[in-house]
Design a protein around this motif. Structure first.
Motif, PDB file in Angstrom:
ATOM      1  N   LYS A 123       0.878  -1.171   0.000  1.00 45.30           N
ATOM      2  CA  LYS A 123       0.000   0.000   0.000  1.00 45.30           C
ATOM      3  C   LYS A 123       0.913   1.218   0.000  1.00 45.30           C
ATOM      4  O   LYS A 123       1.649   1.456   0.939  1.00 45.30           O
ATOM      5  CB  LYS A 123      -0.883   0.008   1.251  1.00 45.30           C
ATOM      6  N   TRP A 124       0.853   1.990  -1.095  1.00 49.08           N
ATOM      7  CA  TRP A 124       1.790   3.081  -1.254  1.00 49.08           C
ATOM      8  C   TRP A 124       1.450   4.287  -0.391  1.00 49.08           C
ATOM      9  O   TRP A 124       0.295   4.513  -0.030  1.00 49.08           O
ATOM     10  CB  TRP A 124       1.837   3.508  -2.727  1.00 49.08           C
ATOM     11  N   ASN A 129      -2.790   0.461  -4.080  1.00 46.96           N
ATOM     12  CA  ASN A 129      -1.965  -0.683  -3.710  1.00 46.96           C
ATOM     13  C   ASN A 129      -1.587  -1.493  -4.939  1.00 46.96           C
ATOM     14  O   ASN A 129      -2.268  -1.484  -5.961  1.00 46.96           O
ATOM     15  CB  ASN A 129      -2.662  -1.546  -2.648  1.00 46.96           C
ATOM     16  N   SER A 130      -0.469  -2.194  -4.807  1.00 49.37           N
ATOM     17  CA  SER A 130       0.140  -2.844  -5.969  1.00 49.37           C
ATOM     18  C   SER A 130      -0.618  -4.085  -6.418  1.00 49.37           C
ATOM     19  O   SER A 130      -0.564  -4.434  -7.599  1.00 49.37           O
ATOM     20  CB  SER A 130       1.590  -3.213  -5.649  1.00 49.37           C
ATOM     21  N   LEU A 131      -1.305  -4.780  -5.518  1.00 44.68           N
ATOM     22  CA  LEU A 131      -2.008  -5.991  -5.928  1.00 44.68           C
ATOM     23  C   LEU A 131      -3.160  -5.669  -6.866  1.00 44.68           C
ATOM     24  O   LEU A 131      -3.428  -6.412  -7.812  1.00 44.68           O
ATOM     25  CB  LEU A 131      -2.520  -6.754  -4.698  1.00 44.68           C
ATOM     26  N   ARG A 199       3.190   1.642   3.279  1.00 44.55           N
ATOM     27  CA  ARG A 199       4.183   2.719   3.321  1.00 44.55           C
ATOM     28  C   ARG A 199       3.681   3.937   4.086  1.00 44.55           C
ATOM     29  O   ARG A 199       4.469   4.646   4.723  1.00 44.55           O
ATOM     30  CB  ARG A 199       4.569   3.123   1.897  1.00 44.55           C
ATOM     31  N   ARG A 200       2.382   4.215   4.008  1.00 47.43           N
ATOM     32  CA  ARG A 200       1.866   5.418   4.668  1.00 47.43           C
ATOM     33  C   ARG A 200       1.758   5.218   6.178  1.00 47.43           C
ATOM     34  O   ARG A 200       2.126   6.085   6.963  1.00 47.43           O
ATOM     35  CB  ARG A 200       0.506   5.811   4.088  1.00 47.43           C
ATOM     36  N   GLN A 243       6.733  -0.307  11.935  1.00 45.49           N
ATOM     37  CA  GLN A 243       8.084   0.137  11.616  1.00 45.49           C
ATOM     38  C   GLN A 243       8.416   1.440  12.329  1.00 45.49           C
ATOM     39  O   GLN A 243       9.558   1.667  12.725  1.00 45.49           O
ATOM     40  CB  GLN A 243       8.233   0.317  10.106  1.00 45.49           C
ATOM     41  N   ALA A 244       7.408   2.290  12.508  1.00 43.18           N
ATOM     42  CA  ALA A 244       7.639   3.580  13.163  1.00 43.18           C
ATOM     43  C   ALA A 244       8.072   3.395  14.615  1.00 43.18           C
ATOM     44  O   ALA A 244       8.938   4.113  15.125  1.00 43.18           O
ATOM     45  CB  ALA A 244       6.375   4.432  13.083  1.00 43.18           C
TER      46      ALA A 244
END
Length: 489
Positions: A123-124, A129-131, A199-200, A243-244
């Motif tokens: 998810k950009w 999203n890429s899928l 990613r967001r 990740q944050a």
């Protein structure tokens, strides 16, 4: 005469053999690695390679196999993507079909197996999203990629219905469009994993050690009522890492058993309706989930007003296997029954009207949090201390009446709450009834105490002593206010 007979016999035997051999060769030519890869690229917006493939047309049942299937985006430069971040790898794909059923105008698939799947989608940060791009039709995907800029909205990893170039929804698929009656005895996915990079939100979501079995589905174009109902079982480990914050927020071990309805029996249109029971296994954990963080923030505001000091630990581990009955339809999971999760530091109960949308992460949870014994004891003592400073002699009487209003029979604090909006940024409110109990508890306790006294209760002497103490304190305050040179009246 005999020689002619043998020639005729060889002709009638040899011709079918040659025809079958030719058919095998023709079918095999359509299932070469290059042919399978080309078919995938024609159907989806992707690049595809296949290491090896083979067909055994006249086995019982007939088999089509492929090994080493790799699928990646066709043109990663069309989206805000990083090369290599989106892929689907399949070690082994097997399709077993009763070839003779086709002669009768039916398709009988004995088994479809995908073994050793590894997927990663994104998810950009800019949205999308890429899928969805990967599984889109080549024309539609290329046009949308060159179209308007992406918006800041999270779309789920489950692709939405395809749209044409104008963006209008296509006519929904109807069962009558199927060319033949089809039966799928079993579809199986083994040794699968799926990683979703957001990613967001800066999270990584993983489905690990996945197994999936769908059994007993029949689709009849002339009889929509059959509906493609099938039995579904699945198992996976769901992990969500932040990740944050560099921490694991969810680690659940899940087993699912349910009934899947592919076609709506009433309309014959594509339905995708799954009723299921999930078992969340003992030892599953949650850590710093957003709704709990918001509840702790709401509780902090109560310390000054009533002295209510309760803070729920961010990490909790499930102490027993827990069953959840729900339904997934139109991209929304809805609870069909109340569910109770016994974590070690608190217990969580969700009402049957709670739901979560997989497409946009919107949710509505109505539930109760029950604090564990030590945490509840701390909160109760904090209220007693607060009221003791305010009520003096009446503290024991008042605090007892107050505490009974938000503590259950087991001495645990219960917190009714509602969580809604985005699951990652929830809007959480505590029950108005619960807040009223805390805000007005002292006043209500005083009323109960006076009622008890008027009825000749055992606390009369305590009330008298309290009133005497109150009058003495008032006199002392008045003396402090008098000027030093004041003349006595």
């Amino acid at each position: 005469m005999k020689r002619r007979l043998w020639k005729l016999l060889l002709f009638f035997i040899g011709l079918p053999v040659l025809l079958l051999a030719g058919l095998q060769f023709w079918v095999a030519s359509r299932f070469t690695p290059e042919a399978i890869a080309n078919r995938l690229m024609e159907s989806y917006h992707c690049k595809a390679t296949v290491e090896s493939a083979g067909v055994r047309l006249f086995a019982f049942p007939a088999r089509v196999e492929a090994h080493g299937i790799k699928i990646t985006p066709f043109d990663e430069s069309k989206k805000p993507a990083t090369p290599g971040e989106t892929f689907v790898h399949i070690n082994h794909a097997l399709l077993e079909v009763n070839i003779w059923s086709i002669v009768a105008g039916e398709l009988d698939v004995r088994q479809a197996t995908l073994d050793g799947i590894a997927m990663q989608t994104v998810k950009w940060r800019e949205g999308g999203n890429s899928l969805r791009v990967l599984l889109a039709r080549p024309g539609a995907a290329s046009e949308s990629a060159a179209g308007p800029a992406l918006i800041l909205e999270d779309t789920d990893e489950i692709p939405a219905s395809d749209t044409d170039a104008s963006g209008a929804d296509e006519k929904p698929f109807h069962i009558s469009e199927l060319p033949v009656t089809s039966t799928l005895s079993e579809a199986r996915i083994r040794n699968a994993s799926w990683t979703i990079l957001n990613r967001r939100k800066q999270t990584v979501q993983q489905f690990k050690d996945c197994t999936f079995v769908l059994a007993g589905m029949t689709l009849d174009p002339a009889n929509p009522a059959v509906g493609g109902k099938a039995h579904v079982t699945a198992g996976t480990r769901l992990i969500i890492d932040s990740q944050a914050r560099n921490l694991r927020t969810v680690d659940f071990i899940l087993n699912l058993d349910g009934t899947y309805q592919l076609i709506d029996p009433a309309t014959g249109n594509l339905n995708n309706d799954l009723e299921f029971k999930i078992t969340v296994k003992k030892g599953s954990l949650v850590n710093r989930i957003p709704s709990l963080v918001k509840i702790n923030e709401r509780l902090d505001a109560l310390k000054d007003s009533i002295g209510f000091d309760l803070n729920l630990p961010p990490e909790a581990t499930l102490t027993a296997d827990t069953g959840l009955h729900g339904r997934l339809k139109d991209g929304v999971i809805r609870l069909e029954e109340d569910v109770f999760f016994p974590f070690d530091t608190y217990q969580l109960s969700l009402a049957r009207d709670s739901w979560l949308s997989l497409r946009d992460d919107q949710h509505l949870f109505n539930g109760r949090l029950i604090a564990s014994g030590p945490i509840s004891t701390k909160a109760v003592n904090s209220v007693r201390d607060f009221l003791g400073k305010r009520s003096g002699t009446l503290s024991n009487l008042v605090s007892k009446t107050v505490i009974e209003r938000f503590v259950n029979k087991d001495g645990q604090v219960e917190l009714p709450f509602q969580s809604k909006a985005d699951i990652g940024r929830p809007d959480v409110t505590l029950s108005e009834k619960f807040l009223d109990i805390l805000k007005h508890a002292a006043a209500e306790a005083g009323k109960d105490l006076i009622k008890d006294v008027l009825e000749g209760g055992d606390d009369v002497n305590d009330l008298i002593d309290a009133v005497k103490g109150l009058r003495k304190r008032n006199k002392d305050k008045e003396k402090e206010k008098e000027p030093e040179n004041a003349v006595p009246q």
